[in-house]
Design a protein around this motif. Structure first.
Motif, short mmCIF file in Angstrom:
data_model
loop_
_atom_site.label_atom_id
_atom_site.label_comp_id
_atom_site.label_asym_id
_atom_site.label_seq_id
_atom_site.Cartn_x
_atom_site.Cartn_y
_atom_site.Cartn_z
N GLN A 45 -29.49 -39.04 50.41
CA GLN A 45 -28.26 -39.43 50.54
C GLN A 45 -27.73 -40.39 49.36
N ILE A 46 -26.97 -40.43 48.33
CA ILE A 46 -26.47 -41.31 47.47
C ILE A 46 -25.42 -41.98 47.77
N THR A 47 -25.18 -43.12 47.87
CA THR A 47 -24.01 -44.22 48.33
C THR A 47 -23.88 -45.10 47.25
N PRO A 48 -23.36 -44.76 46.15
CA PRO A 48 -22.93 -45.79 45.03
C PRO A 48 -22.16 -46.95 45.27
N TRP A 52 -18.54 -44.05 49.59
CA TRP A 52 -18.94 -43.05 48.73
C TRP A 52 -20.16 -42.31 49.03
N VAL A 53 -20.21 -41.00 49.13
CA VAL A 53 -21.15 -40.30 49.47
C VAL A 53 -21.52 -39.12 48.56
N GLU A 54 -22.47 -38.96 47.87
CA GLU A 54 -23.12 -37.97 46.87
C GLU A 54 -24.36 -37.47 47.17
N HIS A 55 -24.67 -36.15 46.47
CA HIS A 55 -25.88 -35.62 46.82
C HIS A 55 -26.09 -35.06 44.97
N ASP A 56 -27.41 -35.24 44.74
CA ASP A 56 -27.92 -34.64 43.39
C ASP A 56 -27.81 -33.18 43.37
N VAL A 80 -37.54 -8.40 53.98
CA VAL A 80 -36.19 -9.33 54.19
C VAL A 80 -35.21 -8.16 53.56
N ARG A 81 -34.24 -7.78 54.55
CA ARG A 81 -33.34 -6.92 54.19
C ARG A 81 -31.74 -7.55 53.61
N ALA A 82 -31.71 -8.68 54.13
CA ALA A 82 -30.64 -9.37 53.76
C ALA A 82 -30.78 -11.03 53.86
N VAL A 83 -29.80 -11.79 53.28
CA VAL A 83 -29.82 -13.24 53.21
C VAL A 83 -28.52 -13.58 53.45
N GLY A 84 -28.27 -14.52 54.66
CA GLY A 84 -26.90 -14.99 54.87
C GLY A 84 -26.92 -16.60 54.43
N ILE A 85 -25.83 -17.10 54.16
CA ILE A 85 -25.80 -18.64 53.40
C ILE A 85 -24.79 -19.35 54.44
N THR A 86 -24.98 -20.48 54.85
CA THR A 86 -23.93 -21.28 55.30
C THR A 86 -24.13 -22.77 54.64
N ASN A 87 -23.12 -23.40 54.06
CA ASN A 87 -23.17 -24.52 53.44
C ASN A 87 -22.30 -25.49 53.63
N GLN A 88 -22.12 -26.71 53.12
CA GLN A 88 -21.30 -27.98 53.43
C GLN A 88 -19.84 -27.52 53.59
N ARG A 89 -19.35 -26.55 52.71
CA ARG A 89 -17.90 -26.14 52.48
C ARG A 89 -17.14 -27.13 51.80
N GLU A 90 -16.90 -28.34 52.31
CA GLU A 90 -15.77 -28.99 51.57
C GLU A 90 -16.50 -29.95 50.30
N THR A 91 -17.88 -30.32 50.27
CA THR A 91 -18.65 -30.78 49.16
C THR A 91 -18.44 -30.02 47.97
N LEU A 110 -17.92 -36.23 53.47
CA LEU A 110 -17.93 -37.42 53.97
C LEU A 110 -17.40 -38.65 53.19
N ASP A 111 -17.23 -38.31 51.82
CA ASP A 111 -16.79 -39.34 50.80
C ASP A 111 -15.35 -39.68 51.13
N THR A 112 -14.89 -40.90 50.85
CA THR A 112 -13.62 -41.57 51.20
C THR A 112 -12.74 -41.84 50.05
N ARG A 113 -13.40 -41.45 48.59
CA ARG A 113 -12.77 -42.29 47.56
C ARG A 113 -11.43 -41.43 47.32
N ALA A 114 -10.99 -40.33 47.86
CA ALA A 114 -9.71 -39.78 47.78
C ALA A 114 -8.87 -39.90 48.74
N LYS A 115 -9.15 -40.85 49.53
CA LYS A 115 -8.36 -40.97 50.96
C LYS A 115 -6.77 -41.24 50.59
N ALA A 116 -6.82 -42.29 49.69
CA ALA A 116 -5.50 -42.61 49.30
C ALA A 116 -4.54 -41.77 48.80
N VAL A 117 -5.25 -40.64 47.93
CA VAL A 117 -4.35 -39.25 47.49
C VAL A 117 -3.95 -38.43 48.63
N SER A 118 -5.02 -38.44 49.59
CA SER A 118 -4.77 -37.61 50.68
C SER A 118 -3.69 -37.97 51.55
#
Length: 124
Positions: A45-48, A52-56, A80-91, A110-118
């Motif tokens: 978990q990168i928090t510069p 702010w929350v980032e991932h490599d 293995v006949r099929a593979v499904g995926i779920t991810n972080q969506r809003e990242t 989780l990042d809040t840097r765009a909160k003022a714009v939102s």
């Protein structure tokens, strides 16, 4: 990855990639929906700055690949006949069109840097 395996299933298997906020996981299920194997790997978990929350992006990819490899060392890919995926969506990750490499770290939901714009958009 930390892996757990139950008895091998010689029948049809379904895979699930669960790429979450703090870790990636690969799970195999038998035809009855029972979990037969799982591997999980946490990533950094990168928090510069505060809020702010980032991932490599390459670490995310690597964690998924490592989990799949760990689980699949005990199973034939042909099962293995099929593979499904779920991810972080809003990242969000931006990729270079020509190189296929990420332009910057993933900006995590989780990042809040765009909160003022939102907040401004919501007020309008």
């Amino acid at each position: 990855c930390g892996a757990m395996s139950e008895a091998k299933d010689d029948g049809v298997l379904l895979g699930s990639i669960d790429q979450g906020t703090t870790s990636s996981r690969f799970i195999l299920f038998d035809r009855r929906g029972r979990q037969v194997a799982v591997a999980q790997k946490e990533f950094t978990q990168i928090t510069p700055k505060n809020g702010w929350v980032e991932h490599d992006p390459m670490e995310i990819l690597s964690s998924v690949q490592e989990c799949i490899a760990e689980v699949m060392q005990d199973y034939s890919p042909e099962l293995v006949r099929a593979v499904g995926i779920t991810n972080q969506r809003e990242t969000t990750i931006m990729w270079d069109r020509d190189t296929g490499k990420p332009l910057y770290n993933a900006i995590v939901w989780l990042d809040t840097r765009a909160k003022a714009v939102s907040d401004r958009i919501i007020e309008e």
